[in-house]
Design a protein around this motif. Structure first.
Motif, PDB file in Angstrom:
ATOM      1  N   SER A 108       0.818  -1.202   0.000  1.00  0.00           N
ATOM      2  CA  SER A 108       0.000   0.000   0.000  1.00  0.00           C
ATOM      3  C   SER A 108       0.854   1.256   0.000  1.00  0.00           C
ATOM      4  O   SER A 108       0.362   2.353  -0.206  1.00  0.00           O
ATOM      5  CB  SER A 108      -0.914   0.003   1.236  1.00  0.00           C
ATOM      6  OG  SER A 108      -0.138   0.008   2.429  1.00  0.00           O
ATOM      7  N   THR A 109       2.141   1.105   0.254  1.00  0.00           N
ATOM      8  CA  THR A 109       3.067   2.236   0.236  1.00  0.00           C
ATOM      9  C   THR A 109       4.058   2.003  -0.893  1.00  0.00           C
ATOM     10  O   THR A 109       5.167   1.509  -0.673  1.00  0.00           O
ATOM     11  CB  THR A 109       3.799   2.375   1.580  1.00  0.00           C
ATOM     12  OG1 THR A 109       2.852   2.278   2.633  1.00  0.00           O
ATOM     13  CG2 THR A 109       4.517   3.707   1.676  1.00  0.00           C
ATOM     14  N   ALA A 110       3.652   2.329  -2.094  1.00  0.00           N
ATOM     15  CA  ALA A 110       4.460   2.043  -3.276  1.00  0.00           C
ATOM     16  C   ALA A 110       5.791   2.772  -3.246  1.00  0.00           C
ATOM     17  O   ALA A 110       6.818   2.238  -3.678  1.00  0.00           O
ATOM     18  CB  ALA A 110       3.682   2.434  -4.533  1.00  0.00           C
ATOM     19  N   LEU A 111       5.779   3.984  -2.715  1.00  0.00           N
ATOM     20  CA  LEU A 111       7.008   4.771  -2.690  1.00  0.00           C
ATOM     21  C   LEU A 111       8.046   4.139  -1.769  1.00  0.00           C
ATOM     22  O   LEU A 111       9.241   4.121  -2.076  1.00  0.00           O
ATOM     23  CB  LEU A 111       6.706   6.206  -2.238  1.00  0.00           C
ATOM     24  CG  LEU A 111       7.837   7.224  -2.431  1.00  0.00           C
ATOM     25  CD1 LEU A 111       8.211   7.329  -3.906  1.00  0.00           C
ATOM     26  CD2 LEU A 111       7.435   8.585  -1.900  1.00  0.00           C
ATOM     27  N   MET A 112       7.607   3.606  -0.628  1.00  0.00           N
ATOM     28  CA  MET A 112       8.515   2.944   0.303  1.00  0.00           C
ATOM     29  C   MET A 112       9.131   1.709  -0.334  1.00  0.00           C
ATOM     30  O   MET A 112      10.338   1.448  -0.227  1.00  0.00           O
ATOM     31  CB  MET A 112       7.759   2.555   1.582  1.00  0.00           C
ATOM     32  CG  MET A 112       8.606   1.873   2.625  1.00  0.00           C
ATOM     33  SD  MET A 112       9.908   2.953   3.243  1.00  0.00           S
ATOM     34  CE  MET A 112      10.687   1.848   4.439  1.00  0.00           C
ATOM     35  N   SER A 113       8.310   0.926  -1.011  1.00  0.00           N
ATOM     36  CA  SER A 113       8.786  -0.270  -1.694  1.00  0.00           C
ATOM     37  C   SER A 113       9.798   0.094  -2.777  1.00  0.00           C
ATOM     38  O   SER A 113      10.834  -0.562  -2.926  1.00  0.00           O
ATOM     39  CB  SER A 113       7.611  -1.018  -2.312  1.00  0.00           C
ATOM     40  OG  SER A 113       8.053  -2.161  -3.005  1.00  0.00           O
ATOM     41  N   ALA A 114       9.508   1.175  -3.523  1.00  0.00           N
ATOM     42  CA  ALA A 114      10.417   1.622  -4.579  1.00  0.00           C
ATOM     43  C   ALA A 114      11.731   2.120  -3.993  1.00  0.00           C
ATOM     44  O   ALA A 114      12.805   1.882  -4.550  1.00  0.00           O
ATOM     45  CB  ALA A 114       9.756   2.739  -5.392  1.00  0.00           C
ATOM     46  N   LEU A 115      11.660   2.790  -2.853  1.00  0.00           N
ATOM     47  CA  LEU A 115      12.872   3.303  -2.202  1.00  0.00           C
ATOM     48  C   LEU A 115      13.792   2.163  -1.788  1.00  0.00           C
ATOM     49  O   LEU A 115      15.010   2.207  -2.041  1.00  0.00           O
ATOM     50  CB  LEU A 115      12.489   4.139  -0.979  1.00  0.00           C
ATOM     51  CG  LEU A 115      13.660   4.693  -0.149  1.00  0.00           C
ATOM     52  CD1 LEU A 115      14.542   5.593  -0.995  1.00  0.00           C
ATOM     53  CD2 LEU A 115      13.140   5.437   1.079  1.00  0.00           C
ATOM     54  N   LEU A 116      13.242   1.122  -1.169  1.00  0.00           N
ATOM     55  CA  LEU A 116      14.054  -0.018  -0.744  1.00  0.00           C
ATOM     56  C   LEU A 116      14.664  -0.723  -1.954  1.00  0.00           C
ATOM     57  O   LEU A 116      15.833  -1.137  -1.923  1.00  0.00           O
ATOM     58  CB  LEU A 116      13.202  -0.997   0.065  1.00  0.00           C
ATOM     59  CG  LEU A 116      12.664  -0.473   1.400  1.00  0.00           C
ATOM     60  CD1 LEU A 116      11.774  -1.517   2.065  1.00  0.00           C
ATOM     61  CD2 LEU A 116      13.812  -0.082   2.337  1.00  0.00           C
ATOM     62  N   ARG A 117      13.887  -0.853  -3.018  1.00  0.00           N
ATOM     63  CA  ARG A 117      14.393  -1.495  -4.232  1.00  0.00           C
ATOM     64  C   ARG A 117      15.544  -0.682  -4.836  1.00  0.00           C
ATOM     65  O   ARG A 117      16.556  -1.234  -5.286  1.00  0.00           O
ATOM     66  CB  ARG A 117      13.256  -1.638  -5.244  1.00  0.00           C
ATOM     67  CG  ARG A 117      13.653  -2.385  -6.513  1.00  0.00           C
ATOM     68  CD  ARG A 117      12.454  -2.679  -7.377  1.00  0.00           C
ATOM     69  NE  ARG A 117      11.806  -1.471  -7.854  1.00  0.00           N
ATOM     70  CZ  ARG A 117      10.633  -1.040  -7.430  1.00  0.00           C
ATOM     71  NH1 ARG A 117       9.989  -1.702  -6.491  1.00  0.00           N
ATOM     72  NH2 ARG A 117      10.092   0.058  -7.914  1.00  0.00           N
ATOM     73  N   ASN A 118      15.406   0.645  -4.813  1.00  0.00           N
ATOM     74  CA  ASN A 118      16.447   1.498  -5.368  1.00  0.00           C
ATOM     75  C   ASN A 118      17.700   1.530  -4.506  1.00  0.00           C
ATOM     76  O   ASN A 118      18.807   1.720  -5.014  1.00  0.00           O
ATOM     77  CB  ASN A 118      15.909   2.922  -5.560  1.00  0.00           C
ATOM     78  CG  ASN A 118      15.023   3.033  -6.788  1.00  0.00           C
ATOM     79  OD1 ASN A 118      15.343   2.507  -7.844  1.00  0.00           O
ATOM     80  ND2 ASN A 118      13.895   3.698  -6.652  1.00  0.00           N
ATOM     81  N   LEU A 119      17.551   1.340  -3.207  1.00  0.00           N
ATOM     82  CA  LEU A 119      18.732   1.250  -2.333  1.00  0.00           C
ATOM     83  C   LEU A 119      19.566   0.020  -2.689  1.00  0.00           C
ATOM     84  O   LEU A 119      20.806   0.083  -2.727  1.00  0.00           O
ATOM     85  CB  LEU A 119      18.301   1.198  -0.866  1.00  0.00           C
ATOM     86  CG  LEU A 119      17.765   2.494  -0.250  1.00  0.00           C
ATOM     87  CD1 LEU A 119      17.362   2.260   1.208  1.00  0.00           C
ATOM     88  CD2 LEU A 119      18.796   3.616  -0.331  1.00  0.00           C
ATOM     89  N   LEU A 120      18.889  -1.094  -2.966  1.00  0.00           N
ATOM     90  CA  LEU A 120      19.607  -2.306  -3.376  1.00  0.00           C
ATOM     91  C   LEU A 120      20.264  -2.121  -4.734  1.00  0.00           C
ATOM     92  O   LEU A 120      21.389  -2.590  -4.961  1.00  0.00           O
ATOM     93  CB  LEU A 120      18.645  -3.495  -3.405  1.00  0.00           C
ATOM     94  CG  LEU A 120      18.081  -3.951  -2.056  1.00  0.00           C
ATOM     95  CD1 LEU A 120      17.078  -5.081  -2.256  1.00  0.00           C
ATOM     96  CD2 LEU A 120      19.203  -4.402  -1.131  1.00  0.00           C
TER      97      LEU A 120
END
Length: 213
Positions: free
Chosen positions: A83-95
């Motif tokens: 439900s928090t797409a931005l949070m998921s995208a942030l973690l993916r981009n950190l990796l």
């Protein structure tokens, strides 16, 4: 230095040999980075360009640690990340940032090893601590800029239904989408190129060391 060499071998396997992440390699990578950072604080380890680059690789694993801690919090408290797409995208981009930074720095170390083996005197003015710090800083800046573009694309996609985004930021959405696609293609081909170059460097070094004089 033997421990640092083992750490580099681990990182080469993790980023340039394995095709994808797994729990074992992630755990060993984090453990190795923590140990290496502690080791680099020792007075027995001299400050050289190689140690500067190794230190930067170890520090890049902080991004992975953030993702691991976030996953543990999400799992423990049963947080709905979907439900928090931005949070998921942030973690993916950190990796993604961790992978790209590590691959580029490992390639810099391979290139430095090549210079030390074949052009030790001619390359002394290049292999300095100052140049290593500047190289690491430039790599971090470029990769962070790349991930900002990826994050912008994810944010605009997640809010594409918004009237404000649709009417005022169409050009921004188009730009970020095109830029992100270009960067993904570039990253893919650069990854293949770096693997080939690293193999070539160490192939030349290996045979120069063990070939008959």
């Amino acid at each position: 230095m033997k421990d640092l060499r083992r750490y580099l071998v681990l990182k080469y396997i993790q980023y340039l040999v394995l095709s994808s992440r797994n729990a074992a390699s992630t755990f060993l990578g984090l453990l190795g980075s923590t140990y290496s950072l502690l080791l680099l604080q020792s007075a027995k380890v001299s400050s050289k360009s190689t140690t500067v680059l190794i230190s930067s690789i170890a520090k890049a694993d902080v991004l992975v640690a953030v993702c691991v801690v976030s996953d543990l919090i999400i799992w423990t408290f049963d947080v709905n990340v979907s439900s928090t797409a931005l949070m998921s995208a942030l973690l993916r981009n950190l990796l993604t940032a961790n992978t790209h930074i590590s691959c580029l720095l490992l390639s810099c170390i391979a290139f430095e090893a090549y210079l030390i083996t074949f052009f030790p005197m001619e390359s002394r003015h290049v292999r300095t601590v100052r140049n290593a710090k500047q190289t690491a800083r430039i790599i971090w800046i470029l990769v962070i800029a790349e991930c900002v573009i990826f994050l912008m694309e994810d944010f605009l996609k997640a809010n594409s239904a918004s009237a404000f985004i649709s009417s005022h930021c169409t050009w921004l959405s188009h730009f970020s989408g095109r830029a992100a696609d270009l960067l993904r293609s570039l990253s893919y081909f650069l990854g293949i190129f770096l693997r080939i170059v690293n193999v070539y460097f160490y192939y030349k070094i290996f045979f120069s060391m063990y070939s008959p004089k």
